[in-house]
Structure formats: C-alpha cells, structure tokens
Write an enzyme that holds these catalytic residues in place. Structure first.
Site, PDB file in Angstrom:
ATOM      1  N   HIS A  99       0.818  -1.215   0.000  1.00  0.00           N
ATOM      2  CA  HIS A  99       0.000   0.000   0.000  1.00  0.00           C
ATOM      3  C   HIS A  99       0.853   1.267   0.000  1.00  0.00           C
ATOM      4  O   HIS A  99       0.414   2.324   0.450  1.00  0.00           O
ATOM      5  CB  HIS A  99      -1.021  -0.009   1.140  1.00  0.00           C
ATOM      6  CG  HIS A  99      -0.447   0.010   2.529  1.00  0.00           C
ATOM      7  ND1 HIS A  99      -1.095  -0.571   3.597  1.00  0.00           N
ATOM      8  CD2 HIS A  99       0.690   0.561   3.054  1.00  0.00           C
ATOM      9  CE1 HIS A  99      -0.391  -0.392   4.700  1.00  0.00           C
ATOM     10  NE2 HIS A  99       0.680   0.304   4.396  1.00  0.00           N
ATOM     11  N   HIS A 119      -1.607   5.745   8.766  1.00  0.00           N
ATOM     12  CA  HIS A 119      -0.248   6.228   8.994  1.00  0.00           C
ATOM     13  C   HIS A 119      -0.281   7.551   9.761  1.00  0.00           C
ATOM     14  O   HIS A 119       0.217   8.579   9.309  1.00  0.00           O
ATOM     15  CB  HIS A 119       0.480   6.368   7.658  1.00  0.00           C
ATOM     16  CG  HIS A 119       0.597   5.067   6.928  1.00  0.00           C
ATOM     17  ND1 HIS A 119      -0.449   4.527   6.187  1.00  0.00           N
ATOM     18  CD2 HIS A 119       1.622   4.169   6.857  1.00  0.00           C
ATOM     19  CE1 HIS A 119      -0.060   3.362   5.677  1.00  0.00           C
ATOM     20  NE2 HIS A 119       1.178   3.125   6.077  1.00  0.00           N
ATOM     21  N   HIS A 163      10.482  -3.247   4.084  1.00  0.00           N
ATOM     22  CA  HIS A 163      10.873  -1.847   3.925  1.00  0.00           C
ATOM     23  C   HIS A 163      11.059  -1.209   5.296  1.00  0.00           C
ATOM     24  O   HIS A 163      10.486  -1.671   6.282  1.00  0.00           O
ATOM     25  CB  HIS A 163       9.844  -1.052   3.111  1.00  0.00           C
ATOM     26  CG  HIS A 163       8.505  -0.866   3.764  1.00  0.00           C
ATOM     27  ND1 HIS A 163       7.617  -1.897   3.976  1.00  0.00           N
ATOM     28  CD2 HIS A 163       7.895   0.247   4.256  1.00  0.00           C
ATOM     29  CE1 HIS A 163       6.517  -1.436   4.556  1.00  0.00           C
ATOM     30  NE2 HIS A 163       6.662  -0.130   4.749  1.00  0.00           N
ATOM     31  N   GLU A 166       4.486  -4.850   8.812  1.00  0.00           N
ATOM     32  CA  GLU A 166       3.081  -4.734   8.401  1.00  0.00           C
ATOM     33  C   GLU A 166       2.544  -6.019   7.777  1.00  0.00           C
ATOM     34  O   GLU A 166       1.324  -6.150   7.614  1.00  0.00           O
ATOM     35  CB  GLU A 166       2.922  -3.620   7.362  1.00  0.00           C
ATOM     36  CG  GLU A 166       3.147  -2.220   7.867  1.00  0.00           C
ATOM     37  CD  GLU A 166       3.130  -1.205   6.727  1.00  0.00           C
ATOM     38  OE1 GLU A 166       3.020  -0.007   7.010  1.00  0.00           O
ATOM     39  OE2 GLU A 166       3.231  -1.612   5.547  1.00  0.00           O
TER      40      GLU A 166
END
Length: 422
Positions: free
Chosen positions: A12, A59, A193, A240
């Site tokens: 995403h 976020h 990441h 995540e």
C-alpha cells in the site's frame, strides 16, 4: 449466506497512488506497477464482490491521538484523507453498516476487543492500492467497503498469531451473515521496507519471496515469529505483513495463488497476490449456532421499556446530529451557536428534522432518533439546561416533579469554565 470469493494481498505504498495520479501508465520506470495490478483488477471484475473487507493501517492520519489495535469501519461511506497536501481526487466509497454490525457482534463474541469508527477519511494505506485494483468513476466504486484499521505502528502491537486468529474469526463472521452476498478479503501493507532512522531503505527480497511462499502453503509456520524478528528480516515498517496474515487467516485452509507479482523500484516492494479458495475444514459450529452465540448478551435488550441501546445501526443513523452536538465542545462552535443558533444550525451538515429536534430541545425525541445521552448533556451545558431537567423532560415531567422522585433535590451539569465568559 455470504460467500468469501477469495483474497488479495497488496502493498500500500503511496508510490502506487503517485504513479496513477501522475498518469505514469506508459513510463518505463512506472509501467510495471500497472502491469502487476491488471490481473488483480480483472479478477475483481470477474468475481464482482458486493463488499471488500479491507485490512490496512493508518499512517497517523485519521488515527493519531487514538491508535487502536483493531478498529472496524462502520460508516456509510469513506473518502480519501488529506495527508498534508490535500486529499486525492477520488470519490467516496460506500460502506456496509449492516454487515459491519454483524462482524462486530461475531468478533466480540469471540473475545476480540474492537473499536468502531465513522466520519474518518482513509489515507494511502487504503486508497493507494484501491485506486488501481477496483473500478470507479465520478459516481462511485464497483463494490462496497468495510475497512479494518490495524494498529501496527505503536509498540506494543498484536502478535502475528493474534492477527491470524482475528482472520479465522473474521471468516466465520462473514460466512454466518444471512444475506446472499459475495465478499473479497484484501490485506495490505509490506513487504520488506523501513522508512525511518539510519536503517531506512532496508529491503530483503529473499525474505519477501519466502514469506509469500509460506503465506500460501504453510501460513501457520509464520505465527510464532516475534514482531522484532519480522522487523529484522523485513525492516521495521515491513512488519506490516501481519495484515497479510490476517487476510490469509480469513481464507480457506487450502488455497491456490493464481497471480503473484513483485517490483522494487525504490523504498518499498510493490507486490500483489491473488488467493483462490480450494478447500476448507468444516467449522466446529453451524452458522445458526454462531448467530445465537453472538446475540446471547443482547437478547432481550430491545424489549426493555424506555431503553435505546446505542447500537452500531443507531450510531450510523444518528451520526450527523451526534457529530454536531459533539462539536459544541469546540469553543469556536460553541460561541457561534450561542451568538446565532439559527445560522449555526443552517450551516451544519444536518437534516431539517435534526435541526428541529435541536431547536425545540426535544430531548426524548433526540434519544429516539439516535442521539446518545452524553451528547444531550453537552447541549444542556451550552444552553444552561441542567442534567436533571433533561431527565425530567425525557420522562414527561417537570423538574420539580422529577426531583420529588430523587433522594435529594439537586441540580447539576457538565459545564465547566468557559474562557469566552471571562
């Protein structure tokens, strides 16, 4: 009964949204993004799900001062959030409050502690991939939408096993829904990441490939990996991937991956997978048994005279008026309301019926409409009506008559010191 038609795993990253909005469709640097999502878009066209149950994380956009582990979106619609430079030019997507309420009851019966939200817009965790996988135009989107916002950014966060168990319960919650609808499960986030600190820019393609393979063939082998180990292998934000595990938990025991793509242009892999259901173990309780268990604590509540439980259904139906009454805690709104009530009501996002209920201080009418009592006492505090006077009105009594039914004839409210009155 509701049918789960399969699942999608997707990154995403906001890179996806940027590429789409900048129309980089034929740019050789960006083109692999769109090529990777074409099979996902076609799959959704072919399956034509009525609802997407969409697992993502915010976020620190809509959820900043209140960051829940599991927050279920129950609203009538959701739009793109402003993340600092203005919201994306996308239409709002319709929610499904009835299915959301059913899911909530089932999950709570399975001892998952949920929070519920509406009136919040969703950031790139939701709309970045959604905008390239689901057909939409100015009129709306091809499916309804139930977001599940997962708290994966603050420590402590739930374990991978907890995400998996949530997915297993979510599956039965959906399957037991009595309407004949089709549901697709979408899990977003990851893969490897890290975007903060000196370790930013970390990627681990070897681990990403292993994770995707195990997610398909042996997902339970991932359940006991500590969050810190996931971060070691895939970067801090790469943890995540637990949201992919929730999606996988909501699918059949045996699945087949019919599409897999992986592209690493910069900071975050842009990956997607399509999971087709193959076979599943029989559930330990029937749909009817589950529905009876999820209603156990609420059976008979509707029969309580003069009682109006603040259900998800009522909270959605009464959201506008509750939202306005809550806004009276803002000194600017409160001052405007006191100075010119009619102008403030006219400017508010309210129906004529809702404005009239407030204007007439129809306390019991507001309760019956769907206002929760604790918004009434805020209006009372602003307008100088004490709590006992509101109680009396709801019972069709004068304040004096009501006070005679109490042990002490006192009066009080929730108003404090208003700086504007100094």
């Amino acid at each position: 009964m509701a049918t789960i038609v399969g699942g999608i795993a997707t990154s995403h990253t906001p890179t996806i949204a940027f590429a789409k909005d900048a129309k980089k469709f034929d740019d050789p640097v960006w083109k692999p993004i769109f090529e990777g999502y074409e099979p996902v878009q076609q799959w959704l066209r072919d399956k034509a799900p009525d609802v997407l149950v969409y697992i993502y994380n915010d976020h620190m956009t809509a959820f900043f001062d209140h960051y829940s582990h599991f927050a279920l979106g129950v609203g009538e619609s959701f739009g793109p959030a402003d993340e600092g430079g203005g919201p994306r030019d996308l239409p709002r997507i319709q929610g499904d409050p009835k299915l959301a309420q059913h899911i909530a009851k089932a999950m709570v019966a399975d001892e998952f502690d949920l929070s519920y939200f509406q009136g919040k817009n969703l950031d790139h965790g939701a709309f970045s991939p959604l905008s390239v996988i689901l057909d939409h135009d100015e009129q709306g989107w091809a499916s309804r939408f139930i977001p599940i916002a997962c708290g994966v950014l603050t420590v402590p966060s739930p374990s991978p096993k907890r995400f998996w168990k949530f997915g297993r319960s979510l599956r039965r919650a959906i399957q037991s829904y009595p309407q004949d609808i089709k549901v697709a499960i979408v899990g977003t986030g990851g893969l490897s990441h890290q975007v903060h600190g000196e370790r930013n820019g970390f990627n681990n393609t070897e681990w990403d490939m292993e994770f995707m393979d195990r997610l398909e063939k042996d997902p339970e082998s991932l359940l006991d990996i500590p969050v810190a180990k996931l971060a070691e292998l895939g970067g801090w934000e790469g943890a995540e991937v637990v949201m992919w595990m929730m999606m996988r938990g909501a699918l059949a025991t045996e699945v087949e991956v019919t599409h897999k793509t992986y592209f690493l242009p910069s900071m975050t892999p842009i990956a997607s997978m399509i999971f087709e259901e193959v076979s599943d173990e029989a559930p330990t309780e029937t749909d009817e048994q589950l529905r009876q268990r999820m209603e156990r604590d609420w059976a008979g509540a509707d029969a309580l005279e003069g009682t109006y439980p603040f259900t998800i259904e009522r909270s959605v139906a009464g959201f506008r008026i509750n939202h306005f009454l809550h806004s009276l805690t803002d000194p600017k709104v409160r001052r405007a309301f006191k100075q010119d009530e009619e102008a403030t009501l006219a400017a508010a996002d309210l129906s004529d019926e809702e404005r009239d209920l407030i204007r007439r201080r129809d306390w019991i009418g507001m309760i019956q409409y769907g206002v929760i009592f604790f918004m009434l006492e805020k209006l009372g505090a602003v307008t100088g009506v004490p709590n006992p006077a509101i109680y009396a009105s709801m019972k069709g009594m004068t304040l004096e008559e009501f006070q005679k039914t109490r042990n002490a004839a006192i009066t009080y409210g929730v108003a404090g010191k208003d700086d504007e009155e100094d």
